[in-house]
Design a protein around this motif. Structure first.
Motif, PDB file in Angstrom:
ATOM      1  N   ALA A 185     -20.661 -51.797  -9.781  1.00 42.89           N
ATOM      2  CA  ALA A 185     -21.131 -50.816 -10.531  1.00 42.89           C
ATOM      3  C   ALA A 185     -22.530 -50.852 -10.860  1.00 42.89           C
ATOM      4  N   TYR A 186     -23.225 -49.410 -11.215  1.00 46.50           N
ATOM      5  CA  TYR A 186     -24.597 -49.648 -11.437  1.00 46.50           C
ATOM      6  C   TYR A 186     -24.712 -48.678 -12.629  1.00 46.50           C
TER       7      TYR A 186
ATOM      8  N   TYR B  23     -34.194 -44.560 -27.423  1.00 51.04           N
ATOM      9  CA  TYR B  23     -33.830 -43.675 -28.365  1.00 51.04           C
ATOM     10  C   TYR B  23     -33.991 -42.055 -27.867  1.00 51.04           C
ATOM     11  N   TYR B  24     -34.569 -42.228 -26.435  1.00 51.08           N
ATOM     12  CA  TYR B  24     -34.868 -40.980 -25.675  1.00 51.08           C
ATOM     13  C   TYR B  24     -33.941 -40.971 -24.369  1.00 51.08           C
ATOM     14  N   SER B  25     -33.240 -41.666 -24.184  1.00 53.62           N
ATOM     15  CA  SER B  25     -32.504 -41.733 -22.971  1.00 53.62           C
ATOM     16  C   SER B  25     -31.050 -42.244 -23.224  1.00 53.62           C
ATOM     17  N   GLN B  26     -30.234 -42.010 -22.111  1.00 46.71           N
ATOM     18  CA  GLN B  26     -28.899 -42.733 -22.200  1.00 46.71           C
ATOM     19  C   GLN B  26     -28.593 -43.170 -21.041  1.00 46.71           C
ATOM     20  N   LEU B  27     -27.503 -44.086 -21.046  1.00 42.95           N
ATOM     21  CA  LEU B  27     -27.122 -45.039 -19.907  1.00 42.95           C
ATOM     22  C   LEU B  27     -25.870 -44.419 -19.102  1.00 42.95           C
TER      23      LEU B  27
ATOM     24  N   THR C 255     -41.166 -47.231 -15.033  1.00 43.88           N
ATOM     25  CA  THR C 255     -40.479 -48.598 -14.794  1.00 43.88           C
ATOM     26  C   THR C 255     -38.755 -48.380 -15.032  1.00 43.88           C
ATOM     27  N   LEU C 256     -38.613 -47.046 -15.698  1.00 43.18           N
ATOM     28  CA  LEU C 256     -37.048 -47.029 -16.192  1.00 43.18           C
ATOM     29  C   LEU C 256     -36.050 -47.190 -15.048  1.00 43.18           C
ATOM     30  N   ALA C 257     -35.140 -47.996 -15.300  1.00 44.02           N
ATOM     31  CA  ALA C 257     -34.203 -48.182 -14.430  1.00 44.02           C
ATOM     32  C   ALA C 257     -32.812 -48.952 -14.734  1.00 44.02           C
ATOM     33  N   GLY C 258     -31.637 -48.767 -13.840  1.00 42.51           N
ATOM     34  CA  GLY C 258     -30.620 -49.366 -14.564  1.00 42.51           C
ATOM     35  C   GLY C 258     -30.284 -50.827 -13.918  1.00 42.51           C
TER      36      GLY C 258
END
Ligand SMILES: NC(=O)c1ccc[n+]([C@@H]2O[C@H](COP(=O)([O-])OP(=O)(O)OC[C@H]3O[C@@H](n4cnc5c(N)ncnc54)[C@H](O)[C@@H]3O)[C@@H](O)[C@H]2O)c1
Length: 511
Positions: free
Chosen positions: A157-158, A493-497, A143-146
């Motif tokens: 932009a995305y 807390y375990y990912s960055q955008l 489900t991880l998405a921008g």
């Protein structure tokens, strides 16, 4: 390169035939590049004891700089592969890991008991919570998405949600396998790799988790285990390839971790200690309140960070509450932690047992009354006579200035304090530098929510205590730490955008 060993840490047949006082772990306890690794310098070995017997369980050899570097390099090369896989592909491997844990639940629980001393009934729950956590984050991996953002002139932009890289997990000794799962599951779901360092007192079961991930099919080196104490931990924190540190342990160590992380501008999650309040109003269901107070104090021999050890009871129900709580506390069966009927096992070590008993003596000196327990306990079974047991303790006649009410004891010691009004109890409950958890028992719904709104704690329980489903965030306020484990939010807390801005027209230059 160090020698790699691919045989299981402890063969299943050996675990199944073991009873308290029989098992010895001889295999190396380091794990990287998808295999166990022999330690380099055995002269620094530290003895690990079985808490229920005081017998030697294994030797823990701390990793030095070269070994820490090998583990981190191994994690980094796995990260390069794992982070390029789709979330659904990662999910499939994680679900397989969860399935293997479920299948081996009893074996892992048994080793956890032998290394940690808690009762088998509790250890089985810990292992269930571990696979549930891995299953939960496997479900989130896909489900991880921008976001897509429309800009003027057809430009847009995305955002991409990307992993951080090599994360370090440092654990405490009270939930060895579960802490390793709580940290690795969200880290891996987001595409990171991890190097985990368990507490030097409980080095065993994290290695089993690493073996299981490897068997499930993660790239070699995705979850690595290095052994050691403060020195190894600080080598991990300072390593330039480490992108994030997630720490579970005491407040003083947490502060040091934060200082080290600051030097490399690395994000940290700190899950630290507590001295949590449990407030029982006079309209509570008495039986549930008493059961809640026991759950808040005596799980894992009281060695639980979020325990509600300051039990505030409204004055008019205090005598009845004390009578019932003491009756139930005296009925707790303390003894061989591998027996199904045992409800409380052994504390982690002899020095820790002495420390907890010291808190009871100090409480007596300061005027508290021991209503039950608080004594060293020697079970009748001869093999348990060197174990670190004590009887669970209830302290009455306490006040807010006593050491037992102010400091984290981390043992089976409940301090009971009378109160009169809601306003007064809220002020007293919040009068601490900690803020991990808090609980309230009342039948008045509006009061329950008003009280939790005003409690300064990261996790609050209404009409229960110490319930931690993996779907909800867990973590502290104030000096009990920051960042969260479990729940959807931990993904952050375990990912960055990464933001990507796309121009669809010509460059409108000022120059
Ligand atoms: N909030 C939570 O989720 C949670 C959960 C469990 C335990 N705890 C807390 O943990 C404490 C008990 O655990 P403990 O005695 O193992 O804690 P601790 O702080 O002594 O050690 C925790 C870990 O940190 C490592 N460590 C120690 N010094 C270090 C340093 N200078 N650099 C890097 N690593 C270092 C230890 O080897 C161990 O692995 C209690 O205060 C308890 O409340 C909190």
């Amino acid at each position: 390169m160090a020698e790699l060993l691919r045989t299981p840490l402890v063969p299943a047949a050996m675990i199944r035939s073991a009873s308290t006082g029989t098992l010895e772990v001889k295999e190396p306890l380091n794990f990287w590049c998808g295999a166990k690794v022999k330690p380099k310098d055995v002269k620094n070995a530290e003895t690990v004891y079985e808490p229920a017997t005081g017998r030697v369980l294994c030797q823990m050899v701390p990793c030095g700089a070269e070994e820490v570097d090998q583990a981190i390099q191994s994690a980094h090369s796995a990260f390069l592969k794992w982070s390029k896989m789709a979330g659904m592909e990662r999910a499939r491997v994680m679900l397989e890991a969860a399935r293997i844990i479920r299948e081996r639940r009893d074996d892992i629980a048994k080793l956890e008991v032998i290394n940690n001393g808690k009762s088998i009934t509790e250890a089985r729950v810990d292992i269930d919570v571990a696979w549930l956590c891995i299953e939960y984050y496997a479900g989130m991996a896909g489900t991880l998405a921008g976001q897509h953002v429309q800009l003027p002139g057809g430009s847009f932009a995305y955002t991409r949600r990307e992993p951080l890289g090599v994360c370090v997990g440092i654990g405490a000794w009270n939930y060895p396998f579960q802490i390793a799962a709580w940290k690795s599951a969200p880290a891996l779901a987001c595409g990171n790799a991890m190097v985990f360092k368990p507490s030097p007192m409980t080095p065993v079961t994290a290695v089993m988790l690493a073996e299981i991930y490897a068997e499930a099919g993660v790239p070699e080196g995705l979850l690595n285990v290095v052994q050691g104490g403060a020195e190894t931990g600080s080598l991990l924190c300072h390593h330039p390839l480490v992108a994030k540190i997630s720490f579970t342990g005491s407040v003083p160590t947490g502060k040091k971790i934060m200082e080290m992380a600051a030097k490399g501008a690395k994000p940290v999650t700190l899950e630290l200690g507590g001295k949590s309040p449990l407030i029982i109003f006079n309209d509570s269901d008495m039986e549930n309140a008493v059961k809640g107070a026991l759950m808040a104090n005596f799980l894992s021999q009281g060695e639980v960070c979020c325990n509600g050890t300051r039990v505030f009871v409204q004055r008019d129900i205090l005598p009845k509450f004390l009578e019932d709580v003491v009756k139930r506390t005296k009925a707790i069966t303390v003894g061989d932690p591998l027996l199904d009927e045992t409800r409380m096992g052994a504390l982690i070590s002899r020095p820790h047992l002495d420390r907890v008993l010291g808190f009871v003596s100090q409480a007596k000196k300061e005027g508290a009354r021991v209503l039950c327990g608080g004594e060293p306990l020697v079970p009748a079974d001869p093999k348990l006579q060197g174990g670190y047991f004590m009887s669970p303790c209830v302290l009455d006649n306490c006040n807010d200035d006593m050491t037992c009410v102010k400091e984290e004891i981390f043992g089976p010691v409940m301090s009971v304090l009378p109160f009169d009004t809601e306003e007064e109890v809220l002020q007293r409950a919040n009068n601490t530098t900690f803020g991990l958890a808090a609980g309230v028992f009342t039948r008045d719904v509006t009061r329950a929510h008003r009280v939790v709104e005003n409690l300064q704690a990261g996790t609050c329980f209404i009409n229960n205590y110490n319930v931690s489903p993996v779907e909800v965030p867990f973590g502290g306020y104030k000096m009990s730490g920051f960042g969260r484990e479990n729940g959807q939010v931990t993904i952050e807390y375990y990912s960055q955008l990464k933001t990507v801005v796309v121009e669809m027209g010509d460059v409108d230059s000022l120059f």
